[in-house]
Write a protein that holds these residues in place. Structure first.
Motif, PDB file in Angstrom:
ATOM      1  N   GLN A  93       0.829  -1.200   0.000  1.00 42.61           N
ATOM      2  CA  GLN A  93       0.000   0.000   0.000  1.00 42.61           C
ATOM      3  C   GLN A  93       0.871   1.260   0.000  1.00 42.61           C
ATOM      4  OE1 GLN A  93      -2.484   0.457   3.478  1.00 42.61           O
ATOM      5  NE2 GLN A  93      -3.864   1.868   2.423  1.00 42.61           N
ATOM      6  N   ALA A  94       1.901   1.280   0.835  1.00 43.38           N
ATOM      7  CA  ALA A  94       2.782   2.457   0.903  1.00 43.38           C
ATOM      8  C   ALA A  94       3.538   2.654  -0.407  1.00 43.38           C
ATOM      9  CB  ALA A  94       3.756   2.312   2.070  1.00 43.38           C
ATOM     10  N   ALA A  95       4.069   1.572  -0.969  1.00 44.87           N
ATOM     11  CA  ALA A  95       4.823   1.673  -2.222  1.00 44.87           C
ATOM     12  C   ALA A  95       3.914   2.092  -3.373  1.00 44.87           C
ATOM     13  CB  ALA A  95       5.509   0.350  -2.535  1.00 44.87           C
ATOM     14  N   THR A  96       2.726   1.528  -3.434  1.00 43.34           N
ATOM     15  CA  THR A  96       1.786   1.870  -4.501  1.00 43.34           C
ATOM     16  C   THR A  96       1.339   3.327  -4.393  1.00 43.34           C
ATOM     17  OG1 THR A  96       1.029  -0.426  -4.648  1.00 43.34           O
ATOM     18  CG2 THR A  96      -0.433   1.257  -5.556  1.00 43.34           C
ATOM     19  N   ALA A  97       1.022   3.768  -3.189  1.00 38.93           N
ATOM     20  CA  ALA A  97       0.605   5.165  -2.996  1.00 38.93           C
ATOM     21  C   ALA A  97       1.736   6.117  -3.390  1.00 38.93           C
ATOM     22  CB  ALA A  97       0.200   5.397  -1.543  1.00 38.93           C
ATOM     23  N   SER A  98       2.961   5.767  -3.037  1.00 42.54           N
ATOM     24  CA  SER A  98       4.099   6.607  -3.383  1.00 42.54           C
ATOM     25  C   SER A  98       4.310   6.649  -4.901  1.00 42.54           C
ATOM     26  CB  SER A  98       5.354   6.070  -2.693  1.00 42.54           C
ATOM     27  OG  SER A  98       6.460   6.853  -3.004  1.00 42.54           O
ATOM     28  N   LYS A  99       4.175   5.500  -5.542  1.00 49.74           N
ATOM     29  CA  LYS A  99       4.329   5.441  -7.002  1.00 49.74           C
ATOM     30  C   LYS A  99       3.241   6.272  -7.688  1.00 49.74           C
ATOM     31  CE  LYS A  99       4.489   2.153 -10.848  1.00 49.74           C
ATOM     32  NZ  LYS A  99       4.493   0.717 -11.219  1.00 49.74           N
ATOM     33  N   GLU A 100       2.012   6.143  -7.223  1.00 47.40           N
ATOM     34  CA  GLU A 100       0.904   6.913  -7.801  1.00 47.40           C
ATOM     35  C   GLU A 100       1.115   8.411  -7.608  1.00 47.40           C
ATOM     36  OE1 GLU A 100      -2.510   5.126  -5.925  1.00 47.40           O
ATOM     37  OE2 GLU A 100      -2.465   3.395  -7.296  1.00 47.40           O
ATOM     38  N   LYS A 101       1.605   8.788  -6.440  1.00 52.26           N
ATOM     39  CA  LYS A 101       1.875  10.201  -6.169  1.00 52.26           C
ATOM     40  C   LYS A 101       2.961  10.728  -7.106  1.00 52.26           C
ATOM     41  CE  LYS A 101       3.390  13.326  -2.497  1.00 52.26           C
ATOM     42  NZ  LYS A 101       3.873  13.415  -1.112  1.00 52.26           N
ATOM     43  N   LEU A 102       4.014   9.938  -7.301  1.00 51.59           N
ATOM     44  CA  LEU A 102       5.090  10.345  -8.204  1.00 51.59           C
ATOM     45  C   LEU A 102       4.575  10.461  -9.632  1.00 51.59           C
ATOM     46  CD1 LEU A 102       8.079  11.016  -8.626  1.00 51.59           C
ATOM     47  CD2 LEU A 102       8.492   8.549  -8.881  1.00 51.59           C
ATOM     48  N   ALA A 103       3.769   9.507 -10.060  1.00 54.10           N
ATOM     49  CA  ALA A 103       3.222   9.537 -11.421  1.00 54.10           C
ATOM     50  C   ALA A 103       2.325  10.758 -11.621  1.00 54.10           C
ATOM     51  CB  ALA A 103       2.454   8.252 -11.702  1.00 54.10           C
ATOM     52  N   ALA A 104       1.537  11.096 -10.615  1.00 53.18           N
ATOM     53  CA  ALA A 104       0.614  12.223 -10.718  1.00 53.18           C
ATOM     54  C   ALA A 104       1.315  13.578 -10.613  1.00 53.18           C
ATOM     55  CB  ALA A 104      -0.455  12.117  -9.628  1.00 53.18           C
ATOM     56  N   SER A 105       2.547  13.571 -10.124  1.00 55.44           N
ATOM     57  CA  SER A 105       3.255  14.832  -9.902  1.00 55.44           C
ATOM     58  C   SER A 105       3.646  15.535 -11.194  1.00 55.44           C
ATOM     59  CB  SER A 105       4.528  14.583  -9.075  1.00 55.44           C
ATOM     60  OG  SER A 105       5.528  13.940  -9.870  1.00 55.44           O
ATOM     61  N   GLY A 106       3.720  14.785 -12.286  1.00 64.20           N
ATOM     62  CA  GLY A 106       4.157  15.373 -13.544  1.00 64.20           C
ATOM     63  C   GLY A 106       5.651  15.633 -13.599  1.00 64.20           C
ATOM     64  N   GLN A 107       6.379  15.113 -12.637  1.00 65.07           N
ATOM     65  CA  GLN A 107       7.822  15.332 -12.561  1.00 65.07           C
ATOM     66  C   GLN A 107       8.557  14.710 -13.750  1.00 65.07           C
ATOM     67  OE1 GLN A 107       9.446  14.516  -8.741  1.00 65.07           O
ATOM     68  NE2 GLN A 107      11.542  14.529  -9.450  1.00 65.07           N
ATOM     69  N   PHE A 108       8.018  13.622 -14.280  1.00 61.74           N
ATOM     70  CA  PHE A 108       8.649  12.932 -15.401  1.00 61.74           C
ATOM     71  C   PHE A 108       7.708  12.933 -16.594  1.00 61.74           C
ATOM     72  CE2 PHE A 108      10.616  11.158 -11.613  1.00 61.74           C
ATOM     73  CZ  PHE A 108      11.960  11.279 -11.927  1.00 61.74           C
ATOM     74  N   ASP A 109       8.271  13.108 -17.779  1.00 62.46           N
ATOM     75  CA  ASP A 109       7.478  13.081 -19.003  1.00 62.46           C
ATOM     76  C   ASP A 109       7.076  11.658 -19.388  1.00 62.46           C
ATOM     77  OD1 ASP A 109       7.708  15.831 -19.229  1.00 62.46           O
ATOM     78  OD2 ASP A 109       9.511  15.695 -20.477  1.00 62.46           O
ATOM     79  N   GLU A 110       7.900  10.695 -19.025  1.00 63.59           N
ATOM     80  CA  GLU A 110       7.649   9.289 -19.341  1.00 63.59           C
ATOM     81  C   GLU A 110       6.899   8.623 -18.182  1.00 63.59           C
ATOM     82  OE1 GLU A 110       8.534   7.955 -22.314  1.00 63.59           O
ATOM     83  OE2 GLU A 110       9.241   9.943 -22.877  1.00 63.59           O
ATOM     84  N   PRO A 111       6.200   7.511 -18.456  1.00 61.06           N
ATOM     85  CA  PRO A 111       5.504   6.805 -17.374  1.00 61.06           C
ATOM     86  C   PRO A 111       6.469   6.213 -16.343  1.00 61.06           C
ATOM     87  CG  PRO A 111       4.965   5.849 -19.535  1.00 61.06           C
ATOM     88  CD  PRO A 111       5.991   6.905 -19.758  1.00 61.06           C
ATOM     89  N   ILE A 112       5.996   6.083 -15.125  1.00 58.98           N
ATOM     90  CA  ILE A 112       6.758   5.440 -14.054  1.00 58.98           C
ATOM     91  C   ILE A 112       6.601   3.934 -14.258  1.00 58.98           C
ATOM     92  CG2 ILE A 112       7.029   5.170 -11.563  1.00 58.98           C
ATOM     93  CD1 ILE A 112       7.558   8.049 -12.706  1.00 58.98           C
ATOM     94  N   VAL A 113       7.714   3.245 -14.539  1.00 59.14           N
ATOM     95  CA  VAL A 113       7.656   1.820 -14.883  1.00 59.14           C
ATOM     96  C   VAL A 113       8.207   0.919 -13.779  1.00 59.14           C
ATOM     97  CG1 VAL A 113       7.721   2.241 -17.369  1.00 59.14           C
ATOM     98  CG2 VAL A 113       9.869   1.923 -16.111  1.00 59.14           C
ATOM     99  N   THR A 114       8.638   1.497 -12.689  1.00 61.72           N
ATOM    100  CA  THR A 114       9.136   0.697 -11.571  1.00 61.72           C
ATOM    101  C   THR A 114       8.027  -0.248 -11.124  1.00 61.72           C
ATOM    102  OG1 THR A 114      10.562   2.501 -10.861  1.00 61.72           O
ATOM    103  CG2 THR A 114      10.050   0.804  -9.219  1.00 61.72           C
ATOM    104  N   SER A 115       8.348  -1.526 -11.023  1.00 61.84           N
ATOM    105  CA  SER A 115       7.336  -2.485 -10.589  1.00 61.84           C
ATOM    106  C   SER A 115       7.382  -2.643  -9.071  1.00 61.84           C
ATOM    107  CB  SER A 115       7.520  -3.831 -11.290  1.00 61.84           C
ATOM    108  OG  SER A 115       8.765  -4.385 -10.965  1.00 61.84           O
ATOM    109  N   ILE A 116       6.273  -3.100  -8.530  1.00 61.11           N
ATOM    110  CA  ILE A 116       6.153  -3.409  -7.113  1.00 61.11           C
ATOM    111  C   ILE A 116       5.797  -4.883  -7.046  1.00 61.11           C
ATOM    112  CG2 ILE A 116       4.882  -2.947  -4.981  1.00 61.11           C
ATOM    113  CD1 ILE A 116       4.409  -0.074  -6.153  1.00 61.11           C
TER     114      ILE A 116
END
Length: 158
Positions: A93-116
Motif C-alpha cells: 500500500q505504501a509503495a503503490t501510494a508513493s508510485k501513484e503520487k510520483l506519477a501524478a506529480s508530472g515530474q517525469f514526461d515518461e511513465p513510471i515503470v518501476t514495478s512493485i
C-alpha cells in the motif's frame, strides 16, 4: 544503492544481493549472465520507530530512473530493472501510494515503470560486493558519474 540507505538514521543493515530469479544461491557472474532471472537488490533492515517504510521508498525513488525499465544508468538489462520488493500488504500500500503520487506529480514526461513485487528469497552477494562504496570509493565515484549523479541533480532538486 547501499550508500543512500546506509547513511540514514534507523538503518540497521543494508545487504547487497540477488532476488526474484530461479537459481538457488546465484553468484554475481551467474546473475550478470542474465540467465538466472534475478534482480540485483538490497535488503534493508530498519527500525520503524526511527525511519518509516514510506521514507525508505522515497529514498529509493531519488536514487533511480523510475522511467527506465531496461536498467539503471550505465547498468543495463533485467538484472538492473527498477523494482520495489515488498514484504506485506502494508508495504504494498505504501509503495503503490508513493508510485501513484510520483506519477501524478508530472515530474517525469515518461511513465513510471518501476514495478512493485512480492519479495522472493534473497541471496546475499559475495563479500566483494558488500559495502562497495566503502571498499572501492574511487571506483564507486566513477560509476556514480556514469549518469546517476547528473540524473539525480536534474530530477530531484528539492
Amino acid at each position: 544503492m547501499v550508500q543512500p540507505f546506509d547513511t540514514q538514521p534507523g538503518i540497521q543493515s543494508v545487504v547487497s544481493g540477488y532476488t526474484g530469479g530461479h537459481t538457488v544461491n546465484p553468484t554475481y557472474a551467474e546473475v550478470a549472465s542474465h540467465t538466472t532471472g534475478h534482480t540485483e537488490a538490497v535488503k534493508i533492515t530498519f527500525d520503524p520507530t526511527v525511519i518509516s517504510y514510506a521514507e525508505l521508498v522515497d529514498i529509493y525513488w531519488r536514487q533511480t530512473d523510475p522511467t527506465d525499465a531496461s536498467g539503471q544508468f550505465q547498468d543495463r538489462g533485467d538484472s538492473y530493472r527498477p523494482v520495489i520488493f515488498i514484504n506485506s500488504p502494508t508495504q504494498r500500500q505504501a509503495a503503490t501510494a508513493s508510485k501513484e503520487k510520483l506519477a501524478a506529480s508530472g515530474q517525469f514526461d515518461e511513465p513510471i515503470v518501476t514495478s512493485i513485487e512480492d519479495a522472493q528469497p534473497f541471496y546475499p552477494a559475495e563479500d566483494e560486493h558488500q559495502d562497495f562504496y566503502r571498499k572501492n570509493p574511487f571506483r564507486y565515484q566513477i560509476e556514480e558519474m556514469g549518469g546517476r549523479q547528473a540524473f539525480i541533480a536534474k530530477n530531484w532538486q528539492d
